[in-house]
Write a protein that holds these residues in place. Structure first.
Motif, PDB file in Angstrom:
ATOM      1  N   SER B 273       1.006  -1.193  -0.177  1.00  0.00           N
ATOM      2  CA  SER B 273      -0.092  -0.077   0.017  1.00  0.00           C
ATOM      3  C   SER B 273       0.877   1.349  -0.107  1.00  0.00           C
ATOM      4  CB  SER B 273      -1.039   0.137   1.226  1.00  0.00           C
ATOM      5  OG  SER B 273      -1.705  -1.187   1.179  1.00  0.00           O
ATOM      6  N   VAL B 274       1.958   1.434   0.810  1.00  0.00           N
ATOM      7  CA  VAL B 274       2.786   2.389   1.005  1.00  0.00           C
ATOM      8  C   VAL B 274       3.577   2.548  -0.459  1.00  0.00           C
ATOM      9  CG1 VAL B 274       4.948   3.235   1.981  1.00  0.00           C
ATOM     10  CG2 VAL B 274       3.207   2.466   3.488  1.00  0.00           C
ATOM     11  N   ILE B 275       3.819   1.407  -1.062  1.00  0.00           N
ATOM     12  CA  ILE B 275       4.518   1.507  -2.361  1.00  0.00           C
ATOM     13  C   ILE B 275       3.691   2.166  -3.448  1.00  0.00           C
ATOM     14  CG2 ILE B 275       5.680   0.335  -4.289  1.00  0.00           C
ATOM     15  CD1 ILE B 275       7.359   0.615  -1.777  1.00  0.00           C
ATOM     16  N   ALA B 276       2.344   1.659  -3.369  1.00  0.00           N
ATOM     17  CA  ALA B 276       1.662   1.943  -4.462  1.00  0.00           C
ATOM     18  C   ALA B 276       1.354   3.393  -4.142  1.00  0.00           C
ATOM     19  CB  ALA B 276       0.405   0.997  -4.390  1.00  0.00           C
ATOM     20  N   ALA B 277       1.169   3.810  -2.937  1.00  0.00           N
ATOM     21  CA  ALA B 277       0.701   5.469  -2.795  1.00  0.00           C
ATOM     22  C   ALA B 277       1.983   6.456  -3.029  1.00  0.00           C
ATOM     23  CB  ALA B 277       0.543   5.562  -1.085  1.00  0.00           C
ATOM     24  N   MET B 278       3.055   5.715  -2.947  1.00  0.00           N
ATOM     25  CA  MET B 278       4.269   6.677  -3.391  1.00  0.00           C
ATOM     26  C   MET B 278       4.060   6.666  -5.053  1.00  0.00           C
ATOM     27  SD  MET B 278       7.079   5.830  -0.618  1.00  0.00           S
ATOM     28  CE  MET B 278       6.967   6.802   1.139  1.00  0.00           C
ATOM     29  N   ALA B 279       3.994   5.531  -5.546  1.00  0.00           N
ATOM     30  CA  ALA B 279       4.162   5.475  -7.086  1.00  0.00           C
ATOM     31  C   ALA B 279       2.968   6.018  -7.574  1.00  0.00           C
ATOM     32  CB  ALA B 279       4.037   3.968  -7.253  1.00  0.00           C
ATOM     33  N   ALA B 280       1.678   6.104  -6.926  1.00  0.00           N
ATOM     34  CA  ALA B 280       0.657   6.958  -7.786  1.00  0.00           C
ATOM     35  C   ALA B 280       1.014   8.399  -7.739  1.00  0.00           C
ATOM     36  CB  ALA B 280      -0.573   6.629  -6.789  1.00  0.00           C
ATOM     37  N   LYS B 281       1.569   8.925  -6.866  1.00  0.00           N
ATOM     38  CA  LYS B 281       1.825  10.374  -6.841  1.00  0.00           C
ATOM     39  C   LYS B 281       3.047  10.784  -8.185  1.00  0.00           C
ATOM     40  CE  LYS B 281       1.142  11.249  -1.920  1.00  0.00           C
ATOM     41  NZ  LYS B 281       1.670  11.751  -0.659  1.00  0.00           N
ATOM     42  N   LYS B 282       3.739   9.586  -8.526  1.00  0.00           N
ATOM     43  CA  LYS B 282       4.497   9.909  -9.616  1.00  0.00           C
ATOM     44  C   LYS B 282       4.196   9.708 -11.076  1.00  0.00           C
ATOM     45  CE  LYS B 282       8.262   9.410  -6.130  1.00  0.00           C
ATOM     46  NZ  LYS B 282       7.215   9.420  -5.069  1.00  0.00           N
ATOM     47  N   VAL B 303     -11.024  -6.430   1.196  1.00  0.00           N
ATOM     48  CA  VAL B 303     -11.722  -5.130   1.653  1.00  0.00           C
ATOM     49  C   VAL B 303     -10.683  -4.131   1.835  1.00  0.00           C
ATOM     50  CG1 VAL B 303     -12.446  -4.418   4.082  1.00  0.00           C
ATOM     51  CG2 VAL B 303     -13.353  -6.533   3.083  1.00  0.00           C
ATOM     52  N   TYR B 304      -9.391  -4.542   2.116  1.00  0.00           N
ATOM     53  CA  TYR B 304      -8.501  -3.696   2.329  1.00  0.00           C
ATOM     54  C   TYR B 304      -7.772  -2.963   0.946  1.00  0.00           C
ATOM     55  CZ  TYR B 304      -8.472  -4.983   7.252  1.00  0.00           C
ATOM     56  OH  TYR B 304      -9.090  -5.269   8.332  1.00  0.00           O
ATOM     57  N   GLN B 305      -7.717  -3.898  -0.020  1.00  0.00           N
ATOM     58  CA  GLN B 305      -7.251  -3.458  -1.487  1.00  0.00           C
ATOM     59  C   GLN B 305      -8.319  -2.637  -1.829  1.00  0.00           C
ATOM     60  OE1 GLN B 305      -7.675  -7.539  -3.214  1.00  0.00           O
ATOM     61  NE2 GLN B 305      -5.888  -8.203  -2.118  1.00  0.00           N
ATOM     62  N   SER B 306      -9.504  -2.559  -1.699  1.00  0.00           N
ATOM     63  CA  SER B 306     -10.498  -1.673  -2.344  1.00  0.00           C
ATOM     64  C   SER B 306     -10.226  -0.530  -1.447  1.00  0.00           C
ATOM     65  CB  SER B 306     -11.995  -2.300  -2.029  1.00  0.00           C
ATOM     66  OG  SER B 306     -12.142  -3.324  -2.659  1.00  0.00           O
ATOM     67  N   GLN B 307      -9.946  -0.206  -0.202  1.00  0.00           N
ATOM     68  CA  GLN B 307      -9.961   0.820   0.625  1.00  0.00           C
ATOM     69  C   GLN B 307      -8.709   1.651  -0.051  1.00  0.00           C
ATOM     70  OE1 GLN B 307      -9.425   0.625   4.794  1.00  0.00           O
ATOM     71  NE2 GLN B 307     -11.128  -0.642   5.040  1.00  0.00           N
ATOM     72  N   MET B 308      -7.593   0.950  -0.496  1.00  0.00           N
ATOM     73  CA  MET B 308      -6.408   1.627  -1.146  1.00  0.00           C
ATOM     74  C   MET B 308      -6.652   1.994  -2.580  1.00  0.00           C
ATOM     75  SD  MET B 308      -3.898   2.100   0.667  1.00  0.00           S
ATOM     76  CE  MET B 308      -2.579   3.056  -0.241  1.00  0.00           C
ATOM     77  N   VAL B 309      -7.394   1.269  -3.189  1.00  0.00           N
ATOM     78  CA  VAL B 309      -7.898   1.641  -4.586  1.00  0.00           C
ATOM     79  C   VAL B 309      -8.417   2.879  -4.670  1.00  0.00           C
ATOM     80  CG1 VAL B 309      -9.000   1.079  -6.516  1.00  0.00           C
ATOM     81  CG2 VAL B 309      -7.625  -0.693  -5.646  1.00  0.00           C
ATOM     82  N   GLU B 310      -9.580   2.788  -3.681  1.00  0.00           N
ATOM     83  CA  GLU B 310     -10.462   4.143  -3.264  1.00  0.00           C
ATOM     84  C   GLU B 310      -9.693   5.517  -3.050  1.00  0.00           C
ATOM     85  OE1 GLU B 310     -14.321   5.445  -0.848  1.00  0.00           O
ATOM     86  OE2 GLU B 310     -14.022   3.259  -1.212  1.00  0.00           O
ATOM     87  N   MET B 311      -8.655   5.190  -2.162  1.00  0.00           N
ATOM     88  CA  MET B 311      -7.952   6.366  -1.815  1.00  0.00           C
ATOM     89  C   MET B 311      -7.053   6.743  -3.021  1.00  0.00           C
ATOM     90  SD  MET B 311      -5.399   6.354   1.314  1.00  0.00           S
ATOM     91  CE  MET B 311      -4.340   8.001   1.887  1.00  0.00           C
ATOM     92  N   ALA B 549       5.952   6.047   9.661  1.00  0.00           N
ATOM     93  CA  ALA B 549       6.204   6.886   8.306  1.00  0.00           C
ATOM     94  C   ALA B 549       5.131   6.555   7.328  1.00  0.00           C
ATOM     95  CB  ALA B 549       7.222   6.117   7.564  1.00  0.00           C
ATOM     96  N   ALA B 550       4.276   5.678   7.392  1.00  0.00           N
ATOM     97  CA  ALA B 550       3.096   5.568   6.521  1.00  0.00           C
ATOM     98  C   ALA B 550       2.051   6.574   6.727  1.00  0.00           C
ATOM     99  CB  ALA B 550       2.497   4.084   6.335  1.00  0.00           C
ATOM    100  N   ARG B 551       1.878   7.022   7.747  1.00  0.00           N
ATOM    101  CA  ARG B 551       0.792   8.016   8.363  1.00  0.00           C
ATOM    102  C   ARG B 551       0.359   8.932   7.043  1.00  0.00           C
ATOM    103  NH1 ARG B 551       2.372   8.773  14.433  1.00  0.00           N
ATOM    104  NH2 ARG B 551       1.760   6.846  15.076  1.00  0.00           N
ATOM    105  N   GLY B 552      -0.907   9.058   6.982  1.00  0.00           N
ATOM    106  CA  GLY B 552      -1.251   9.991   5.776  1.00  0.00           C
ATOM    107  C   GLY B 552      -0.961   9.592   4.323  1.00  0.00           C
ATOM    108  N   LEU B 553      -0.123   8.462   4.236  1.00  0.00           N
ATOM    109  CA  LEU B 553      -0.001   7.873   3.012  1.00  0.00           C
ATOM    110  C   LEU B 553      -1.342   6.738   2.670  1.00  0.00           C
ATOM    111  CD1 LEU B 553       3.498   7.364   2.557  1.00  0.00           C
ATOM    112  CD2 LEU B 553       2.373   8.765   0.998  1.00  0.00           C
ATOM    113  N   VAL B 554      -1.566   5.832   3.703  1.00  0.00           N
ATOM    114  CA  VAL B 554      -2.363   4.775   3.835  1.00  0.00           C
ATOM    115  C   VAL B 554      -3.368   5.088   4.974  1.00  0.00           C
ATOM    116  CG1 VAL B 554      -2.182   2.184   4.223  1.00  0.00           C
ATOM    117  CG2 VAL B 554      -0.091   3.464   2.969  1.00  0.00           C
ATOM    118  N   PRO B 555      -4.704   4.406   4.594  1.00  0.00           N
ATOM    119  CA  PRO B 555      -5.663   4.560   5.526  1.00  0.00           C
ATOM    120  C   PRO B 555      -5.207   4.072   6.832  1.00  0.00           C
ATOM    121  CG  PRO B 555      -6.531   3.582   3.363  1.00  0.00           C
ATOM    122  CD  PRO B 555      -4.921   3.764   3.213  1.00  0.00           C
ATOM    123  N   ASP B 556      -5.805   4.482   7.883  1.00  0.00           N
ATOM    124  CA  ASP B 556      -5.415   3.953   9.382  1.00  0.00           C
ATOM    125  C   ASP B 556      -5.702   2.489   9.417  1.00  0.00           C
ATOM    126  OD1 ASP B 556      -4.182   6.410  10.119  1.00  0.00           O
ATOM    127  OD2 ASP B 556      -5.944   6.947  11.174  1.00  0.00           O
TER     128      ASP B 556
END
Lengths: 90, 648
Positions: B273-282, B303-311, B549-556
Motif C-alpha cells: 500500500s505504501v509503495i503504491a501510494a508513493m508510485a501513484a503520486k509519480k 476489503v483492504y485492497q478496495s480501500q487503497m484503490v479508493e484512496m 512513516a506511512a501515516r497520511g499515505l495509507v488509511p489508518d
C-alpha cells in the motif's frame, strides 16, 4: 501385558503422527513435543480421538503436557477418567 | 528483464556453439519474449532473451563495447543508471544507446569487476572480456535475479534458469539429497547449492571470475548490523521515520524508470500500500494496480485492497483465486520454481503475473522485503515472547501472548498455556544459540523429513541442515542484537532462497513480468540495518517505524490492522483433483523415485486428502512430497532422481 487402552493409544499415535512408521523408537515415555511428533492441530486430533474412543470428557484445563505428552501419560489420564466414570456409575 | 545463457571454456565449433546457445536461450523464452541474440567468441559464448523495458529500440543484447572487446549478456535493471551515465558522460564517455546495459559496459571498462559496487539494481549478468580471456558473472545484493552454473568437461555453462542448463549435452537432472534436506528444513537450499546435483547458483552479492579454466567467486557486499552495544542510528523516532519515508520515496521513484508503463501490486497490507501510494503520486497518467482475491475468506484481503484503490484512484484489476486453482496450477508452478517447495503460496502469484501480462503490463512494483528489513514477520515477535516466557517458565500468563501473535491459527487459539509454551520451545531452546529465533519453524518444517525413504536417510547419514546454516553465519553475528540476528537469517536465507525466487522472480518471469522491490534498495537495506531494534519491533508490533512513516499515505485501517501473513489454500485444494496428484503420489511412483517412504507417505496423502483438519505440519509435508514428485517428473524424467550413497 499392555492394557488395551494403552495399545489403542499407541496405535492411534503411530497411525496419525508417525504415519504407520513402526520403526520409530517410540516408547511409552517418549515425549511427543520434545521429539516433534505432534503440533497444535495434532493435540486437538488426539483429544477428539480420546473423547470418541473412550467416551470421556476432556476439559480445556486437562489439555496440558502433564496429561497428554506421552503414551504413558495419556493412558494414565484416560485410566483416571474411566475410573471416575465407573465410580460415578456405582 | 531477461534471460541470459552462455559458456566459457575450450572452443567448440561455431555451428555447435550456435545450436547450443539457441537451445539454451530457447528454454528461457518466457523470460524474454521480445528479442533474442547470440555472441560466439573464441573461448566463450553468450546468449540472450530480452524483455524490452529500458532502451527498447537500441538495447539489443548481447551488447559489445565501443572497442569491440567487452561483451555483455544481462538480466535485470540498474535503477541508478541515469546518474551513473550522467557522471560518466561528464568524464567524457560517449554513449551510443539509451539503455542501462551500456552503462554497465562502460562502468566495467572503467572499474573492472568492482563496477558492481556502484550498481543500485536487480541484476544477474555475464561479461566476456575478450582481451583478458576472462568471464565475469555477477548477481545483485539481495538475490532478486537468479544465475546458475555448472562445469561440464572443463567448460563452465551458466544461465538464468536451470532448464537452460539442462540443454547442455551430458548434463542430467538429479536431485541433490543434501539440498532436499535443506529444503525440508529451511524451505530453500543454502547457496551456492541448488536442488540439482552438480548445478550451483551464484550466491547473492557475489561475483565470479573465470579465467584460465579456473573460477573464483567472492562477495562484494555483506549485510551487516551494529554490535548490540552500539546505539546504531541514534536519531529520534520522528527523524528516522522521515528518513525512511524519503528513502522509500526515492527508491520507488527510480524503480518507475522504464520505457513501458509500470504497475503496482496491492495485497491489502501496509507494504504494498505504501509503495503504491508513493508510485501513484509519480505517475501522472494514472497508476495501474493489481491484486489477487480469494474465494476462501480466510485468505482474502479484498476489503483492504478496495480501500487503497479508493484512496489512490488507481485503475485496478484483480484476479480471483479459487482453492482448486492451487492444484490446477501446481505442476506449472513447480516447473517455474525448479525446486521442491513446502508451501502453495507461489500459485496465486503465478496466476496474478499471468493476469498482469494479459493486461499488457510488463513491470510491477511490490512491497516484498519490508518484513525482512523492518522486522514485520511474526517470527521476530515470537522469538521475543519465547525469551519472555523462558525467563519465568512457570508463568501461566505469559504464554497467552502466543495466541495474540497468531489469531489466524485456530488450533493454536484452543491450547492451554502449558502447551503453548511447550510448542514454542519456551524453556527448552537455549536463548543464546544462533538459530534460537528460528528453532520452532525449523522443527516444524523438519518434521516432514519423517517421510524420507530409508535410502535417502542412509545417503544423508545424519546430515543436519540447521547446523550447516549456523556454520555459515558471520563472525560478528554473536555480537548483534537478537532481533538483528533473526533478521540476518531471514534476509540472507529465506528471502533469496524462497521469497524472491519461488514466490518472486520465477512466478513473475514465467509470464514475462518483471517485479521491482523498492524496500530492497541498497540504501534502504543499509539504513534499516542501523535502525535501533526498538523502532522496528514495538511490543509485539513489527515494522513500527514504517507504520509511523506511512501515516497520511495509507488509511489508518490498513496501518493498524493485525498482520495477516500471505497464505494460499493448501492440501485440501488437491482433494478432488485426481489425475497427476493420484499418479505422482501413487505407491508405484513414490517407490520409483525412491525419495519417500511409500507407506507413510500414502498415509499422509490419505489424511490430507480425506480430512479437512490437516495442520501446518501435515500440509507442509504433503506439499513437499508432491512438489518433489513433480520435480522428479518434470526434470529427471525416467532417470533415477538420485544416487544412493552414504555420506561419510
Amino acid at each position: 501385558m499392555t492394557d488395551p487402552s494403552t495399545a489403542e493409544i499407541r496405535t492411534f499415535i503411530v497411525d496419525n503422527f508417525l504415519f504407520g512408521d513402526e520403526n520409530h523408537p517410540l516408547t511409552d515415555d517418549t515425549s511427543l513435543i520434545e521429539n516433534d511428533l505432534i503440533d497444535s492441530t495434532g493435540i486437538l486430533e488426539l483429544v477428539a480421538f480420546l473423547e470418541q474412543r473412550f467416551a470421556i470428557a476432556v476439559n480445556d484445563s486437562d489439555i496440558v503436557p502433564a496429561n497428554l505428552d506421552s503414551i504413558a501419560r495419556i493412558s494414565s489420564f484416560v485410566g483416571g477418567r474411566l475410573g471416575q466414570s465407573n465410580s460415578a456409575a456405582n | 528483464m531477461c534471460g541470459v545463457a552462455g559458456y566459457c571454456g575450450p572452443a567448440f565449433g561455431a555451428d555447435n556453439a550456435q545450436a547450443l546457445l539457441r537451445d539454451m536461450t530457447g528454454a528461457l523464452r518466457h523470460r524474454g519474449p521480445d528479442d533474442g541474440g547470440l555472441y560466439i567468441g573464441e573461448a566463450a559464448g553468450l546468449g540472450h532473451r530480452r524483455l524490452s523495458v529500458v532502451g527498447i529500440s537500441d538495447g539489443h543484447q548481447p551488447m559489445v563495447s565501443a572497442d569491440g572487446h567487452v561483451h555483455i549478456s544481462y538480466n535485470g535493471e540498474i535503477f541508478n543508471y541515469v546518474e551513473l551515465r550522467d557522471a560518466m558522460m561528464q568524464r567524457g564517455r560517449i554513449f551510443k544507446t539509451s539503455s542501462d546495459t551500456e552503462v554497465i559496459l562502460h562502468l566495467y571498462e572503467e572499474l573492472g569487476p568492482d563496477c558492481v559496487s556502484l550498481l543500485n539494481g536487480d541484476f544477474a549478468f555475464a561479461i566476456w572480456d575478450e582481451r583478458r580471456k576472462r568471464m565475469m558473472l555477477a548477481r545483485d545484493r539481495m538475490g532478486v535475479r537468479p544465475l546458475f552454473h555448472s562445469w561440464q568437461n572443463g567448460t563452465l555453462y551458466f544461465a538464468s534458469e536451470v532448464k537452460a542448463l539442462l540443454e547442455v549435452p551430458g548434463l542430467v537432472a538429479r536431485i541433490d539429497p543434501v539440498a532436499l534436506d535443506q529444503i525440508f528444513t529451511l524451505w530453500a537450499p543454502i547457496a551456492p547449492r541448488t536442488a540439482f546435483l552438480g548445478i550451483s547458483q551464484l550466491p547473492p552479492a557475489h561475483i565470479m571470475l573465470i579465467e584460465g579454466g579456473e573460477a573464483a567467486s567472492r562477495p562484494y557486499w555483506n549485510l551487516e548490523f551494529p554490535d548490540a552495544n552500539d546505539p546504531g542510528d541514534d536519531r529520534s523516532e520522528a527523524a528516522l521515520a522521515e528518513e525512511l519515508r524519503a528513502l522509500l520515496d526515492d527508491a520507488t521513484r527510480i524503480r518507475l524508470r522504464a520505457d513501458v508503463p509500470v504497475g503496482s501490486y496491492l495485497s491489502g497490507g501496509i507494504d504494498s500500500s505504501v509503495i503504491a501510494a508513493m508510485a501513484a503520486k509519480k505517475v501522472p497518467q494514472g497508476l495501474r494496480t493489481f491484486s489477487v482475491t480469494f474465494t476462501d475468506a480466510d485468505y482474502d484481503e479484498s476489503v483492504y485492497q478496495s480501500q487503497m484503490v479508493e484512496m489512490l484512484g488507481t485503475t485496478h484489476t484483480s484476479v480471483q483465486f479459487r482453492a482448486s486453482d492451487t492444484a490446477d496450477l501446481f505442476p506449472e508452478v513447480v516447473s517455474g520454481t525448479e525446486q521442491p517447495i513446502l508451501r502453495t503460496a507461489p500459485s496465486p502469484l503465478y496466476r496474478l503475473a499471468d493476469h498482469v501480462r494479459e493486461q499488457g503490463i510488463k513491470v510491477v512494483l511490490t512491497g516484498e522485503g519490508a518484513d525482512e528489513i523492518l522486522a514485520g514477520y511474526d517470527l521476530f515477535a515470537e522469538a521475543r515472547v519465547r525469551r519472555f516466557c523462558a525467563r519465568q517458565p512457570r508463568s501461566r500468563i505469559r504464554p497467552h501472548l502466543f495466541r495474540k501473535l497468531y489469531p489466524y491459527l485456530p488450533a493454536l487459539q484452543q491450547q492451554t498455556p502449558e502447551y503453548l509454551a511447550a510448542f514454542f520451545g519456551a524453556g527448552l531452546d537455549a536463548a543464546d544459540e544462533p538459530l534460537f529465533s528460528h528453532r520452532p519453524r525449523l522443527r516444524s518444517t523438519a518434521a516432514a523429513k519423517m517421510f524420507f525413504s530409508d535410502d535417502l536417510r542412509a545417503t544423508l547419514g545424519g546430515y543436519d541442515a540447521a547446523e550447516e546454516l549456523a556454520s555459515t553465519l558471520p563472525a560478528a553475528f554473536v555480537r548483534w542484537h537478537p532481533l538483528h540476528q533473526a533478521q540476518y537469517i531471514e534476509t540472507t536465507q529465506l528471502l533469496p532462497g524462497y521469497i524472491l525466487s519461488s514466490q518472486g522472480d520465477r512466478m513473475a518471469m514465467a509470464h514475462g513480468v518483471e517485479t521491482r522491490f523498492p524496500f530492497l534498495d541498497p540504501r534502504l537495506v543499509e539504513f534499516s540495518a542501523r535502525i535501533p531494534p526498538r523502532f522496528k519491533l514495538r511490543g509485539l508490533s513489527g515494522k513500527h517505524l514504517l507504520k509511523i512513516a506511512a501515516r497520511g499515505l495509507v488509511p489508518d485501517a490498513i496501518v493498524k490492522r493485525p498482520k495477516q501473513p500471505y497464505r494460499a489454500p493448501e492440501s485440501v485444494s488437491f482433494a478432488r483433483k485426481g489425475g497427476y496428484v493420484a499418479e505422482r503420489l501413487s505407491a508405484a511412483a513414490l517407490a520409483d523415485a525412491g525419495l519417500f517412504n511409500p507407506r507413510s507417505s500414502g498415509k499422509l496423502v490419505e489424511k490430507c486428502l480425506n480430512k479437512q483438519a490437516a495442520g501446518f505440519r501435515d500440509n507442509a509435508a504433503f506439499v513437499g512430497v508432491l512438489s518433489t514428485q513433480l520435480w522428479v517428473d518434470r526434470f529427471a524424467g525416467k532417470q533415477p532422481p538420485f544416487q544412493k550413497t552414504r555420506r561419510s
